[in-house]
Design a protein around this motif. Structure first.
Motif, PDB file in Angstrom:
ATOM      1  N   ILE A 167     -24.465 -26.370 -54.827  1.00 27.91           N
ATOM      2  CA  ILE A 167     -24.100 -26.583 -53.557  1.00 27.91           C
ATOM      3  C   ILE A 167     -23.313 -27.639 -53.092  1.00 27.91           C
ATOM      4  O   ILE A 167     -23.809 -28.910 -53.209  1.00 27.91           O
ATOM      5  CB  ILE A 167     -25.556 -26.363 -52.384  1.00 27.91           C
ATOM      6  CG1 ILE A 167     -26.112 -25.058 -53.095  1.00 27.91           C
ATOM      7  CG2 ILE A 167     -25.118 -26.589 -51.082  1.00 27.91           C
ATOM      8  CD1 ILE A 167     -27.471 -24.804 -52.470  1.00 27.91           C
ATOM      9  N   GLU A 203     -19.679 -18.535 -48.345  1.00 25.98           N
ATOM     10  CA  GLU A 203     -21.019 -18.340 -47.860  1.00 25.98           C
ATOM     11  C   GLU A 203     -21.955 -17.813 -48.828  1.00 25.98           C
ATOM     12  O   GLU A 203     -23.234 -17.925 -48.743  1.00 25.98           O
ATOM     13  CB  GLU A 203     -20.923 -17.456 -46.649  1.00 25.98           C
ATOM     14  CG  GLU A 203     -20.103 -18.341 -45.649  1.00 25.98           C
ATOM     15  CD  GLU A 203     -19.318 -17.251 -44.409  1.00 25.98           C
ATOM     16  OE1 GLU A 203     -20.059 -16.193 -44.175  1.00 25.98           O
ATOM     17  OE2 GLU A 203     -18.534 -17.776 -43.789  1.00 25.98           O
ATOM     18  N   ASP A 221     -22.012 -17.612 -52.048  1.00 22.49           N
ATOM     19  CA  ASP A 221     -22.498 -18.632 -53.013  1.00 22.49           C
ATOM     20  C   ASP A 221     -23.769 -19.376 -52.549  1.00 22.49           C
ATOM     21  O   ASP A 221     -24.457 -19.802 -53.412  1.00 22.49           O
ATOM     22  CB  ASP A 221     -21.241 -19.436 -53.562  1.00 22.49           C
ATOM     23  CG  ASP A 221     -20.478 -18.781 -54.644  1.00 22.49           C
ATOM     24  OD1 ASP A 221     -21.072 -17.883 -55.440  1.00 22.49           O
ATOM     25  OD2 ASP A 221     -19.289 -19.167 -54.923  1.00 22.49           O
ATOM     26  N   LEU A 222     -23.724 -19.889 -51.315  1.00 21.93           N
ATOM     27  CA  LEU A 222     -24.783 -20.553 -50.978  1.00 21.93           C
ATOM     28  C   LEU A 222     -26.246 -19.884 -51.108  1.00 21.93           C
ATOM     29  O   LEU A 222     -27.181 -20.032 -51.527  1.00 21.93           O
ATOM     30  CB  LEU A 222     -24.580 -21.007 -49.433  1.00 21.93           C
ATOM     31  CG  LEU A 222     -25.825 -21.745 -48.889  1.00 21.93           C
ATOM     32  CD1 LEU A 222     -26.151 -23.048 -49.403  1.00 21.93           C
ATOM     33  CD2 LEU A 222     -25.639 -21.768 -47.372  1.00 21.93           C
ATOM     34  N   LYS A 244     -29.102 -20.410 -53.514  1.00 19.47           N
ATOM     35  CA  LYS A 244     -30.644 -20.894 -53.013  1.00 19.47           C
ATOM     36  C   LYS A 244     -31.663 -20.022 -53.468  1.00 19.47           C
ATOM     37  O   LYS A 244     -33.054 -20.215 -53.433  1.00 19.47           O
ATOM     38  CB  LYS A 244     -30.411 -20.714 -51.320  1.00 19.47           C
ATOM     39  CG  LYS A 244     -29.580 -21.892 -50.854  1.00 19.47           C
ATOM     40  CD  LYS A 244     -30.256 -23.281 -50.917  1.00 19.47           C
ATOM     41  CE  LYS A 244     -31.221 -23.427 -49.794  1.00 19.47           C
ATOM     42  NZ  LYS A 244     -31.813 -24.875 -49.967  1.00 19.47           N
ATOM     43  N   TYR A 250     -26.184 -25.612 -43.125  1.00 20.09           N
ATOM     44  CA  TYR A 250     -24.902 -25.498 -43.770  1.00 20.09           C
ATOM     45  C   TYR A 250     -23.887 -24.943 -42.725  1.00 20.09           C
ATOM     46  O   TYR A 250     -23.999 -23.901 -41.928  1.00 20.09           O
ATOM     47  CB  TYR A 250     -25.067 -24.544 -44.841  1.00 20.09           C
ATOM     48  CG  TYR A 250     -26.091 -25.209 -45.744  1.00 20.09           C
ATOM     49  CD1 TYR A 250     -25.668 -25.901 -46.905  1.00 20.09           C
ATOM     50  CD2 TYR A 250     -27.379 -24.598 -45.721  1.00 20.09           C
ATOM     51  CE1 TYR A 250     -26.450 -26.339 -47.796  1.00 20.09           C
ATOM     52  CE2 TYR A 250     -28.341 -25.226 -46.536  1.00 20.09           C
ATOM     53  CZ  TYR A 250     -28.010 -25.986 -47.743  1.00 20.09           C
ATOM     54  OH  TYR A 250     -28.793 -26.496 -48.560  1.00 20.09           O
ATOM     55  N   LEU A 276     -17.622 -23.822 -47.108  1.00 19.37           N
ATOM     56  CA  LEU A 276     -18.845 -24.941 -46.809  1.00 19.37           C
ATOM     57  C   LEU A 276     -18.001 -26.198 -46.334  1.00 19.37           C
ATOM     58  O   LEU A 276     -17.457 -26.838 -47.140  1.00 19.37           O
ATOM     59  CB  LEU A 276     -19.766 -25.286 -47.907  1.00 19.37           C
ATOM     60  CG  LEU A 276     -20.908 -26.171 -47.628  1.00 19.37           C
ATOM     61  CD1 LEU A 276     -21.564 -25.897 -46.226  1.00 19.37           C
ATOM     62  CD2 LEU A 276     -21.564 -26.423 -48.811  1.00 19.37           C
ATOM     63  N   ILE A 320     -23.009 -30.305 -44.427  1.00 21.64           N
ATOM     64  CA  ILE A 320     -24.481 -30.047 -44.827  1.00 21.64           C
ATOM     65  C   ILE A 320     -25.086 -31.282 -43.833  1.00 21.64           C
ATOM     66  O   ILE A 320     -25.030 -32.459 -43.922  1.00 21.64           O
ATOM     67  CB  ILE A 320     -25.012 -30.143 -46.182  1.00 21.64           C
ATOM     68  CG1 ILE A 320     -24.115 -29.201 -46.970  1.00 21.64           C
ATOM     69  CG2 ILE A 320     -26.609 -29.744 -46.165  1.00 21.64           C
ATOM     70  CD1 ILE A 320     -24.546 -29.501 -48.470  1.00 21.64           C
TER      71      ILE A 320
END
Length: 120
Positions: free
Chosen positions: A64, A70, A72-73, A77, A108, A115, A118
């Motif tokens: 991250i 988006e 991939d986040l 997680k 995020y 991204l 954060i």
């Protein structure tokens, strides 16, 4: 009497030579205000308002970090987000993804499916 006749004639002639002033023409707007902004292109699937990906995520990100997309986040997680806000901003598509963890919250911020930052 002749003096008043000449004075009256001069007054009448001066009214004929008076000119009206036209209203000033407004300046044209600057070029940036006239040209429409081209929408930013999005690459890959994105999150919907429920936190699900709109298509198959290729899964190329290993960590991250700024620049991941988006989906991939969510993949990294390992679970769906607590909340997702999707909107349009100056730069295009803006998404805020919230993960509420026990004792902490992570937010995020994505701009055009990348991204940006954060907040922990």
């Amino acid at each position: 009497m002749r003096f008043f006749g000449v004075l009256l004639a001069l007054t009448a002639l001066s009214a004929c030579t008076a000119t009206e002033r036209a209203a000033p023409v407004p300046a044209p707007p600057p070029p940036s205000a006239v040209l429409p902004k081209t929408p930013a292109t999005l690459s890959g699937p994105v999150l919907d308002a429920g936190g699900a990906c709109t298509g198959p995520a290729p899964g190329t990100a290993a960590a991250i970090e700024p620049g991941i997309d988006e989906c991939d986040l969510v993949r990294l997680k390992g679970r769906p987000p607590t909340d997702v806000l999707v909107g349009e901003g100056r730069a295009g598509r803006e998404v805020q993804v919230l993960y509420a963890e026990p004792g902490a919250k992570e937010l995020y911020f994505f701009v055009n499916n990348r991204l940006d930052r954060i907040v922990r």
